[in-house]
Design a protein around this motif. Structure first.
Motif, mmCIF file in Angstrom:
data_model
loop_
_atom_site.group_PDB
_atom_site.id
_atom_site.type_symbol
_atom_site.label_atom_id
_atom_site.label_comp_id
_atom_site.label_asym_id
_atom_site.label_seq_id
_atom_site.Cartn_x
_atom_site.Cartn_y
_atom_site.Cartn_z
ATOM 1 N N ALA A 61 0.835 -1.205 0.000
ATOM 2 C CA ALA A 61 0.000 0.000 0.000
ATOM 3 C C ALA A 61 0.870 1.255 0.000
ATOM 4 O O ALA A 61 0.538 2.254 -0.640
ATOM 5 C CB ALA A 61 -0.934 -0.009 1.211
ATOM 6 N N LYS A 64 2.153 1.660 -3.539
ATOM 7 C CA LYS A 64 1.052 2.028 -4.430
ATOM 8 C C LYS A 64 0.670 3.502 -4.266
ATOM 9 O O LYS A 64 0.575 4.249 -5.251
ATOM 10 C CB LYS A 64 -0.156 1.131 -4.141
ATOM 11 N N ARG A 65 0.469 3.950 -3.029
ATOM 12 C CA ARG A 65 0.014 5.321 -2.794
ATOM 13 C C ARG A 65 1.096 6.359 -3.107
ATOM 14 O O ARG A 65 0.800 7.424 -3.651
ATOM 15 C CB ARG A 65 -0.450 5.471 -1.339
ATOM 16 N N GLU A 68 1.375 6.982 -6.756
ATOM 17 C CA GLU A 68 0.243 7.739 -7.302
ATOM 18 C C GLU A 68 0.355 9.232 -7.022
ATOM 19 O O GLU A 68 0.073 10.058 -7.880
ATOM 20 C CB GLU A 68 -1.063 7.220 -6.697
ATOM 21 N N GLN A 69 0.782 9.584 -5.784
ATOM 22 C CA GLN A 69 0.717 11.003 -5.423
ATOM 23 C C GLN A 69 1.882 11.511 -4.584
ATOM 24 O O GLN A 69 2.030 12.709 -4.380
ATOM 25 C CB GLN A 69 -0.576 11.272 -4.644
ATOM 26 N N HIS A 71 2.462 11.592 -1.375
ATOM 27 C CA HIS A 71 1.925 12.410 -0.288
ATOM 28 C C HIS A 71 2.727 12.156 0.984
ATOM 29 O O HIS A 71 2.976 11.016 1.357
ATOM 30 C CB HIS A 71 0.447 12.076 -0.075
ATOM 31 N N THR A 74 1.564 9.718 3.697
ATOM 32 C CA THR A 74 1.630 8.277 3.455
ATOM 33 C C THR A 74 2.628 7.616 4.395
ATOM 34 O O THR A 74 2.318 6.619 5.058
ATOM 35 C CB THR A 74 2.039 7.980 1.998
ATOM 36 N N MET A 196 -5.558 9.117 4.865
ATOM 37 C CA MET A 196 -4.494 8.232 4.401
ATOM 38 C C MET A 196 -4.500 6.911 5.169
ATOM 39 O O MET A 196 -4.244 5.844 4.596
ATOM 40 C CB MET A 196 -3.141 8.919 4.524
ATOM 41 N N SER A 199 -7.081 4.864 3.604
ATOM 42 C CA SER A 199 -6.644 4.418 2.281
ATOM 43 C C SER A 199 -5.675 3.247 2.390
ATOM 44 O O SER A 199 -5.782 2.254 1.654
ATOM 45 C CB SER A 199 -5.986 5.577 1.536
ATOM 46 N N LEU A 200 -4.722 3.359 3.311
ATOM 47 C CA LEU A 200 -3.743 2.285 3.496
ATOM 48 C C LEU A 200 -4.396 1.014 4.023
ATOM 49 O O LEU A 200 -4.080 -0.094 3.577
ATOM 50 C CB LEU A 200 -2.636 2.738 4.456
ATOM 51 N N ASP A 344 -4.816 -1.577 -9.038
ATOM 52 C CA ASP A 344 -5.646 -1.351 -7.853
ATOM 53 C C ASP A 344 -6.759 -2.390 -7.697
ATOM 54 O O ASP A 344 -7.847 -2.070 -7.213
ATOM 55 C CB ASP A 344 -6.253 0.060 -7.875
#
Length: 473
Positions: A61, A64-65, A68-69, A71, A74, A196, A199-200, A344
């Protein structure tokens, strides 16, 4: 990220790592013997499975995150989650320390508490680097850990520290590799955020089951059960056979780990065309070493175990042949499974992994008790094949699965020709020493690539890849 160059770099790095690991395994097997090596392998098994519990799917995760961004929340959120998991796992280790010690065969449970933390930090750092598309840097972190483990471990074994020396080596090599890796991270360590964390957890909860198959964790399930029903010597013999078979997955794993963040990035941009175009060549490339290695392993498996590791490891010959055959579905799944996670669809990946677990555990329990370590190999290959089939079925719903049939046939024919010539060689030269064995393996590789590159199709593909990697040639 230049995918071809990164794959080449990661493959080269892992090749060096594999050479060190192989030399280390040979040295440890010869110096410690099967029983003591089996004790250490059971310690590794416990560490790996406890790491899985401490992970709960968060590692993938993170990658992956960030891909994508990128952040900052994360990394902070991931560390918070992992810390809570580690506290829970540590309490369990303390409560069941006597049971763990009885299973391992030596009082080493307290070292699991110490080893878990640097092990988890190294994994977080590697996943963060991969999410930032710094796959080569992540591979370097792994290389440092593996090389240092062998060098430090060999030193401890030489000075008669035995199994504990290898345990000290795991801890020290992880700590040093963490120090190296942390300086390559660009992602800021921000404050955890509720969004977040959700999301994780969402990605991780689905990915937790899938990670059993799509990481090295599944490698240890059969070893865990062999340790319950058989002796430490059986554990060591099987694990040596597993390590030998796993060497042929070097290119497949390099490709799978390299393409994951790139496919994830393309998916976030809605660029399915690029994902579709990269699949056929990726699949055949991941198998180009697998087929000839299986043929060579079938012919020389017993000699490899006997002359390289020692006569007490030759009991795993049949298991080795079965495990080698299982690398075909594994090579395919290494690619398809990462594609499924990268777009995803971790929930679907978890269903396929769930099938693996449902089949693997009961089959291992039954077959280990009936036919020993050969049964463990059969159970693992059978359950992995079912997992691969279901993964392919799911991925085909999103991407048209294709493979270059011409290249596949050329690879198979080249492998078969190599096998025939090696069998003829065996009638002329009796393999009764390490030197003759190494010569036969080297000759087999030369024969295979001679046949493979005699095809204009494969030759053009190889030259194209080389031209991309080394533009001035």
């Amino acid at each position: 990220m230049d995918i071809k160059k990164t794959i080449f770099g990661v493959f080269s790095t892992r090749l060096i790592s594999m050479l060190f690991q192989s030399l280390g395994l040979v040295y440890f097997a010869q110096e410690l013997g099967a029983e003591k090596l089996g004790v250490f392998i059971l310690f590794q098994t416990c560490l790996t499975l406890l790491s899985l519990a401490a992970d709960f799917g968060v590692d993938d995760a993170i990658e992956k995150r960030i891909s994508e961004q990128n952040h900052s929340a994360t990394l902070g959120s991931a560390l918070l989650l992992k810390s809570s998991f580690l506290i829970f796992i540590s309490i369990l280790i303390i409560l069941f320390s006597n049971n763990i010690n009885d299973y391992i065969g030596q009082p080493l449970s307290h070292f699991l508490l110490i080893a878990l933390i640097p092990n988890q930090l190294r994994i977080i750092i590697m996943r963060t680097l991969e999410g930032e598309l710094k796959v080569q840097r992540a591979a370097n972190v792994s290389l440092i850990q593996n090389v240092l483990f062998v060098l430090i471990g060999a030193s401890f074994v030489y000075f008669n520290f035995g199994v504990r020396g290898l345990v000290y080596s795991i801890i020290m090599s992880n700590l040093i590799s963490v120090t190296f890796g942390v300086f390559g991270i660009d992602t800021e360590l921000g404050m955890p955020s509720k969004a977040m964390l959700k999301s994780l957890v969402k990605f991780g909860s689905h990915n937790f089951i899938a990670s059993i198959v799509h990481t090295s964790v599944y490698d240890w399930l059969d070893t865990l059960l062999i340790g319950l029903f058989l002796t430490q010597s059986h554990v060591a013999a099987y694990e040596v056979a597993w390590k030998v078979a796993s060497m042929i997955m070097l290119l497949s794993s390099a490709i799978a780990d390299t393409i994951f963040p790139q496919i994830s990035h393309w998916d976030a941009q809605g660029n399915r065309e690029s994902i579709q175009n990269i699949l056929p060549n990726t699949l055949i490339t991941s198998l180009v070493i697998v087929f000839p290695a299986i043929v060579g392993g079938v012919i020389y498996g017993r000699e490899i175990l006997h002359f390289i590791f020692g006569s007490e490891f030759a009991i795993a010959n049949t298991a080795l042949v079965i495990l080698l055959l299982g690398k075909i579905p594994e090579g395919i799944d290494r690619i398809l499974g990462r594609f499924l996670l990268a777009i995803d669809e971790s929930k679907l990946a978890s269903y396929a992994a769930g099938l693996f677990i449902i089949l693997n555990i009961p089959l291992n329990i039954i077959l280990i008790n009936v036919i020993g370590i050969t049964g463990a190999a059969i159970a693992t290959v059978t359950s992995y094949s079912a997992n691969t089939a279901l993964t392919a079925y799911y991925l085909n719903s999103f991407i048209d699965l294709r493979i270059n049939i011409t290249q596949l046939i050329i690879t198979l024919v080249s492998s078969a020709c190599m096998g025939v010539l090696l069998l003829i060689l065996n009638t002329i030269i009796y393999i009764n020493s390490q030197i003759k064995l190494i010569f036969a393996i080297f000759l087999g590789a030369v024969i295979y690539f001679t046949f493979l590159l005699s095809s204009s199709t494969m030759r053009e593909q190889v030259l194209s890849n080389v031209d991309d990697l080394i533009p001035f040639m």
